[in-house]
Design a protein around this motif. Structure first.
Motif, PDB file in Angstrom:
ATOM      1  N   THR A  14       0.785  -1.236   0.000  1.00 21.58           N
ATOM      2  CA  THR A  14       0.000   0.000   0.000  1.00 21.58           C
ATOM      3  C   THR A  14       0.817   1.286   0.000  1.00 21.58           C
ATOM      4  OG1 THR A  14      -0.117  -0.057   2.411  1.00 21.58           O
ATOM      5  CG2 THR A  14      -1.913  -1.127   1.207  1.00 21.58           C
ATOM      6  N   HIS A 101     -11.746   3.834  -2.896  1.00 19.73           N
ATOM      7  CA  HIS A 101     -10.780   2.740  -2.949  1.00 19.73           C
ATOM      8  C   HIS A 101     -11.506   1.404  -2.857  1.00 19.73           C
ATOM      9  CE1 HIS A 101      -7.296   5.458  -1.292  1.00 19.73           C
ATOM     10  NE2 HIS A 101      -7.729   5.826  -2.488  1.00 19.73           N
ATOM     11  N   GLY A 102     -11.428   0.612  -3.934  1.00 20.04           N
ATOM     12  CA  GLY A 102     -12.052  -0.697  -3.923  1.00 20.04           C
ATOM     13  C   GLY A 102     -13.564  -0.661  -3.973  1.00 20.04           C
ATOM     14  N   GLU A 105     -15.482  -1.282  -8.293  1.00 26.45           N
ATOM     15  CA  GLU A 105     -15.642  -2.637  -8.800  1.00 26.45           C
ATOM     16  C   GLU A 105     -17.027  -3.227  -8.518  1.00 26.45           C
ATOM     17  OE1 GLU A 105     -11.243  -2.341  -7.497  1.00 26.45           O
ATOM     18  OE2 GLU A 105     -13.180  -1.472  -6.983  1.00 26.45           O
ATOM     19  N   LEU A 129      -8.839   3.899  -6.490  1.00 27.44           N
ATOM     20  CA  LEU A 129      -8.067   2.658  -6.476  1.00 27.44           C
ATOM     21  C   LEU A 129      -8.957   1.529  -6.962  1.00 27.44           C
ATOM     22  CD1 LEU A 129      -5.276   1.428  -5.550  1.00 27.44           C
ATOM     23  CD2 LEU A 129      -6.413   0.870  -3.392  1.00 27.44           C
ATOM     24  N   VAL A 130      -8.543   0.877  -8.051  1.00 30.71           N
ATOM     25  CA  VAL A 130      -9.363  -0.189  -8.644  1.00 30.71           C
ATOM     26  C   VAL A 130      -8.505  -1.402  -8.984  1.00 30.71           C
ATOM     27  CG1 VAL A 130     -10.988   1.464  -9.639  1.00 30.71           C
ATOM     28  CG2 VAL A 130      -9.071   0.639 -11.018  1.00 30.71           C
ATOM     29  N   ALA A 131      -9.151  -2.545  -9.068  1.00 28.29           N
ATOM     30  CA  ALA A 131      -8.487  -3.768  -9.508  1.00 28.29           C
ATOM     31  C   ALA A 131      -8.264  -3.700 -11.019  1.00 28.29           C
ATOM     32  CB  ALA A 131      -9.333  -4.982  -9.158  1.00 28.29           C
ATOM     33  N   GLN A 132      -7.078  -4.138 -11.468  1.00 29.45           N
ATOM     34  CA  GLN A 132      -6.742  -4.101 -12.892  1.00 29.45           C
ATOM     35  C   GLN A 132      -6.914  -5.489 -13.521  1.00 29.45           C
ATOM     36  OE1 GLN A 132      -3.485  -2.162 -15.809  1.00 29.45           O
ATOM     37  NE2 GLN A 132      -2.625  -3.106 -13.994  1.00 29.45           N
ATOM     38  N   ARG A 167     -13.345  -5.492 -12.997  1.00 28.83           N
ATOM     39  CA  ARG A 167     -11.943  -5.086 -13.058  1.00 28.83           C
ATOM     40  C   ARG A 167     -11.820  -4.122 -14.234  1.00 28.83           C
ATOM     41  NH1 ARG A 167     -12.205 -10.577 -12.342  1.00 28.83           N
ATOM     42  NH2 ARG A 167     -11.261 -11.434 -10.447  1.00 28.83           N
ATOM     43  N   GLN A 231      -3.434  -3.431  -8.975  1.00 25.71           N
ATOM     44  CA  GLN A 231      -4.355  -2.312  -8.835  1.00 25.71           C
ATOM     45  C   GLN A 231      -3.803  -1.084  -9.543  1.00 25.71           C
ATOM     46  OE1 GLN A 231      -4.296  -2.474  -4.456  1.00 25.71           O
ATOM     47  NE2 GLN A 231      -6.522  -2.643  -4.527  1.00 25.71           N
ATOM     48  N   HIS A 233      -3.872   3.050  -9.162  1.00 29.29           N
ATOM     49  CA  HIS A 233      -4.204   4.182  -8.314  1.00 29.29           C
ATOM     50  C   HIS A 233      -4.157   5.429  -9.179  1.00 29.29           C
ATOM     51  CE1 HIS A 233      -3.162   7.220  -4.980  1.00 29.29           C
ATOM     52  NE2 HIS A 233      -4.450   6.992  -4.941  1.00 29.29           N
TER      53      HIS A 233
END
Length: 237
Positions: A14, A101-102, A105, A129-132, A167, A231, A233
């Motif tokens: 992080t 953040h999160g 999704e 902040l997202v999952a790629q 994602r 992730q 950012h």
């Protein structure tokens, strides 16, 4: 709506997120943390001198947030709600900074970004902040879950992100932000290596955690490594 909480600033998982946030937060800010849960991020930001509100649908999480804030000796305001009703909960143009953040999704991303835009003041900052997608394909394949990796890949190729947790690829995220009226300041790759390196290997090497942290920081803004990050950012205004 559960946020991907940002933990200790020295964690290889992080630190890149905290680096980007801390460089962007000059002076005391009014910050809204969407899906901030039990307040791991919010309390740290309050300790830095910011005025922080958490919006989360879970009353249990907000109760834990209150306890965490009291133990830390800081004030954090908790609101029960979600991103779709954000302006109703905290007010339009009420925030200098919004953390998301999160969360993107698990909600309608276009509607969520439009809602966030309404609560940000002119020139306000969005920390997203997202999952790629690409890293998820690699991670599934390396775990021997080849069918799952192929399913994620086929969703990318067909543009169908409707199955399960969303994602994002970087171009998709850039387009969503542009459509919502945001301009991107910076993009960081988060967790490029940390999810791929067995913890036992890190523990075997003296100073392994610090070295991994330094490596994560070194590649966070290098274009060739960003597609490998678990992730993304994004800082946008």
């Amino acid at each position: 709506m559960a946020s991907a909480q940002v933990s200790a600033p020295g964690s290889p998982r992080t630190a890149v997120v905290w680096d980007g946030l801390e460089q962007s937060l000059d002076g005391s800010k009014q910050i809204v943390d969407i899906g901030g849960g039990t307040g791991v991020s919010a309390v740290r930001l309050a300790e830095m001198g910011h005025h922080v509100s958490v919006v989360d649908p879970s009353p249990d999480a907000l109760a834990a947030l209150g306890r965490r804030a009291r133990e830390a000796g800081v004030a954090v305001v908790g609101h029960q709600g979600d991103v779709e009703r954000l302006a109703e909960v905290v007010g339009e143009e009420s925030a200098d900074v919004v953390l998301c953040h999160g969360v993107l999704e698990v909600v309608d991303p276009a509607a969520a970004l439009a809602s966030i835009r309404r609560v940000l003041r002119p020139g306000g900052l969005l920390s997203l902040l997202v999952a790629q997608t690409h890293a998820a394909v690699v991670a599934k394949a390396m775990a021997g879950q080849f069918q799952q990796a192929r399913a994620i890949l086929e969703d990318v190729e067909s543009g169908d992100g409707s199955r399960g947790r969303r994602r994002f690829t970087r171009p998709e995220l850039s387009a969503l932000l542009a459509d919502a009226g945001f301009a991107i300041d910076a993009v960081h790759g988060v967790r490029v290596f940390v999810d791929l390196v067995p913890g036992a290997l890190v523990d075997q090497e003296a100073g392994g955690t610090a070295a991994l942290l330094a490596l994560e920081r070194a590649v966070a803004r290098r274009e060739e490594y960003i597609p490998l990050a678990a992730q993304l950012h994004v800082l946008a205004r």
